[in-house]
Motif scaffolding. Structure first.
Motif, PDB file in Angstrom:
ATOM      1  N   LEU A  75      63.992  16.438 -45.225  1.00  9.31           N
ATOM      2  CA  LEU A  75      65.012  17.104 -44.214  1.00  9.31           C
ATOM      3  C   LEU A  75      63.987  18.261 -43.501  1.00  9.31           C
ATOM      4  O   LEU A  75      63.176  18.831 -43.794  1.00  9.31           O
ATOM      5  N   THR A  76      64.356  18.022 -42.254  1.00  7.76           N
ATOM      6  CA  THR A  76      63.698  18.702 -41.055  1.00  7.76           C
ATOM      7  C   THR A  76      64.756  19.548 -40.238  1.00  7.76           C
ATOM      8  O   THR A  76      65.619  18.901 -39.745  1.00  7.76           O
ATOM      9  N   THR A  77      64.623  20.965 -40.164  1.00  9.20           N
ATOM     10  CA  THR A  77      65.140  21.859 -39.321  1.00  9.20           C
ATOM     11  C   THR A  77      64.365  22.371 -38.446  1.00  9.20           C
ATOM     12  O   THR A  77      63.123  22.592 -38.772  1.00  9.20           O
ATOM     13  N   SER A  78      64.779  22.698 -36.966  1.00  7.15           N
ATOM     14  CA  SER A  78      63.971  23.366 -36.076  1.00  7.15           C
ATOM     15  C   SER A  78      64.893  24.398 -35.290  1.00  7.15           C
ATOM     16  O   SER A  78      66.054  24.138 -35.136  1.00  7.15           O
ATOM     17  N   TYR A  79      64.149  25.401 -34.783  1.00  5.31           N
ATOM     18  CA  TYR A  79      65.086  26.313 -33.819  1.00  5.31           C
ATOM     19  C   TYR A  79      64.023  26.707 -32.716  1.00  5.31           C
ATOM     20  O   TYR A  79      62.949  26.932 -32.869  1.00  5.31           O
ATOM     21  N   TRP A  80      64.308  26.398 -31.579  1.00  4.38           N
ATOM     22  CA  TRP A  80      63.714  27.129 -30.284  1.00  4.38           C
ATOM     23  C   TRP A  80      64.470  27.907 -29.449  1.00  4.38           C
ATOM     24  O   TRP A  80      65.796  27.845 -29.452  1.00  4.38           O
ATOM     25  N   ARG A  81      63.763  28.994 -29.027  1.00  5.64           N
ATOM     26  CA  ARG A  81      64.167  29.732 -28.119  1.00  5.64           C
ATOM     27  C   ARG A  81      63.412  30.205 -27.003  1.00  5.64           C
ATOM     28  O   ARG A  81      62.273  30.357 -27.204  1.00  5.64           O
ATOM     29  N   LYS A  82      64.152  30.395 -26.114  1.00  4.45           N
ATOM     30  CA  LYS A  82      63.224  30.571 -24.675  1.00  4.45           C
ATOM     31  C   LYS A  82      63.590  32.255 -24.548  1.00  4.45           C
ATOM     32  O   LYS A  82      64.446  32.629 -24.197  1.00  4.45           O
ATOM     33  N   ILE A  83      62.645  32.974 -24.877  1.00  2.00           N
ATOM     34  CA  ILE A  83      62.661  34.468 -24.868  1.00  2.00           C
ATOM     35  C   ILE A  83      62.689  35.008 -23.377  1.00  2.00           C
ATOM     36  O   ILE A  83      63.517  35.883 -23.316  1.00  2.00           O
ATOM     37  N   SER A  84      61.883  34.487 -22.871  1.00  2.00           N
ATOM     38  CA  SER A  84      61.808  34.966 -21.143  1.00  2.00           C
ATOM     39  C   SER A  84      61.462  33.684 -20.175  1.00  2.00           C
ATOM     40  O   SER A  84      61.315  32.673 -20.743  1.00  2.00           O
ATOM     41  N   ASP A  85      61.158  33.883 -19.100  1.00  2.00           N
ATOM     42  CA  ASP A  85      60.841  32.903 -18.083  1.00  2.00           C
ATOM     43  C   ASP A  85      59.404  32.548 -18.510  1.00  2.00           C
ATOM     44  O   ASP A  85      59.087  31.359 -18.078  1.00  2.00           O
ATOM     45  N   LYS A  86      58.509  33.418 -19.035  1.00  2.00           N
ATOM     46  CA  LYS A  86      57.300  32.795 -19.488  1.00  2.00           C
ATOM     47  C   LYS A  86      56.941  32.577 -20.841  1.00  2.00           C
ATOM     48  O   LYS A  86      55.695  32.184 -21.194  1.00  2.00           O
ATOM     49  N   CYS A  87      57.927  33.065 -21.771  1.00  2.00           N
ATOM     50  CA  CYS A  87      57.616  32.891 -23.157  1.00  2.00           C
ATOM     51  C   CYS A  87      58.702  32.127 -23.936  1.00  2.00           C
ATOM     52  O   CYS A  87      59.985  32.451 -23.585  1.00  2.00           O
ATOM     53  N   ASP A  88      58.166  31.414 -24.777  1.00  2.00           N
ATOM     54  CA  ASP A  88      59.329  30.459 -25.587  1.00  2.00           C
ATOM     55  C   ASP A  88      58.630  30.317 -27.078  1.00  2.00           C
ATOM     56  O   ASP A  88      57.447  30.475 -27.165  1.00  2.00           O
ATOM     57  N   ALA A  89      59.532  30.416 -28.174  1.00  2.00           N
ATOM     58  CA  ALA A  89      59.118  30.332 -29.558  1.00  2.00           C
ATOM     59  C   ALA A  89      60.072  29.327 -29.992  1.00  2.00           C
ATOM     60  O   ALA A  89      60.838  28.955 -29.826  1.00  2.00           O
TER      61      ALA A  89
END
Length: 347
Positions: free
Chosen positions: A254-268
């Motif tokens: 089982l694989t889960t993931s979360y992606w978030r674009k914090i700003s125009d230059k940074c994502d995590a």
């Protein structure tokens, strides 16, 4: 005065007269519409449900969910898994035409690993993509993508290695609908004994933000030895700056993931993987967290996991078509370190 018989048209019903009196003049009986019979016909007719479902999908105007194997593409672009390297490396690319380019890759040898050189060529147009590369050990890898139509695409990959156990051939067909994607794939298929690996996947948009899919795997490593497994996936994108993905591979992973674009230059991004193999008595989990930051002339990627491994990659764009790369990895539990330096030149 002579007698004139009445014209037959005088007793015929008027054009379009399908009332009871009009049909009676023709010797026919009027049969009222039986709505219960019509409802019963629709209930047992599968085409009625298919048409109703298509009409509902057209009203929703759902987007295409993309490819099944690229559900967590945002996390893959942030993590270092596909970008990390060690030792010395140089990539030289030459654009010969708008559709054709060649690449040279030099890899500096490490202790226990000899130096290597790869030559690759890429041709691409609106309907065709061809890519091939060969190294100094005469290992050949080739890929072909051809669009049979706007929605139907054929893909194939081949790999000829010095070791026969690593050689492989893969062929797949992908159909891209308005709100779904279907794919059929065969890996090392044999028409003689029926061995090989066969996969079929389907990904459907349920709402503009939610899509679900399933993949069926059938493999026959040797005659009379067969295995099957089913995988499921869910992708939820509430907005353009965040994505949730959950995937299963059979009943063991089982694989889960979360992606978030914090700003125009940074994502995590973060990824959690749970493994449960009862036959081997194995039950463990791994968690990775990564971040990417884009400066005006450079890109930094960093990643850490629960096993004490920390890695980083810096790509500095010194001039147009010229980049300098530095990568490093520290494994605190194993006490191992890796370091890499690279150049990317494109002309």
């Amino acid at each position: 005065m002579a007698y004139a018989p009445p014209s037959p048209a005088a007793h015929a019903p008027a054009m379009g007269d399908f009332t009871g009196s009009g049909l009676a003049s023709l010797g026919l009986k009027h049969r009222p519409v039986d709505f219960e019979e019509e409802l019963h016909f629709k209930f047992w007719n599968p085409l009625h449900y298919y048409k109703a479902l298509n009409q509902h999908r057209m009203r929703l105007n759902l987007p295409n969910p993309g490819q099944f194997e690229m559900l967590n593409k945002e996390v893959k672009g942030t993590m270092l898994t596909n970008f990390m390297f060690d030792g010395g490396r140089a990539d030289l690319a030459k654009i010969l035409s708008p559709n054709f380019q060649v690449m040279h890759t030099f890899q500096l040898g490490l202790p226990g690993q000899p130096s290597s050189f790869e030559f690759a060529g890429v041709y691409a147009d609106e309907d065709t993509l061809m890519h091939g590369k060969m190294d100094t050990d005469f290992n050949l890898q080739a890929r072909l993508n051809y669009a049979l139509s706007k929605k139907l695409q054929f893909k194939s990959q081949a790999q000829l290695m010095s070791s026969d156990s690593q050689s492989m051939f893969q062929a797949e067909t992908e159909y891209t609908g308005s709100d779904y994607t279907a794919n059929v794939k065969a890996i090392n298929p044999s028409l003689v004994d029926g061995t090989g690996i066969y996969l079929a996947s389907y990904l459907q948009s349920i709402t503009p933000k939610l899509s679900i899919g399933a993949e069926l795997l059938y493999q026959c490593p040797m005659p009379k030895v067969q295995e099957t497994s089913t995988s499921f996936s869910v992708r939820y994108q509430p907005s353009a700056d965040r994505v949730w993905v959950a995937q299963t591979q059979g009943t063991n992973l089982l694989t889960t993931s979360y992606w978030r674009k914090i700003s125009d230059k940074c994502d995590a991004g973060a990824e959690l993987q749970l493994v449960n193999v009862a036959a081997q008595g194995r039950r463990d989990a791994s968690c990775s967290v990564g971040v990417k930051y884009d400066f005006a002339a450079s890109t930094i990627r960093a990643m850490a996991d629960n096993f004490g491994k920390v890695s980083m990659l810096l790509e500095e764009k010194i001039a147009p078509g010229f980049s300098f790369l530095v990568s490093g990895e520290l494994d605190h539990l194993k006490g191992e370190n890796k370091f890499g330096v690279g150049l990317n030149i494109e002309s």
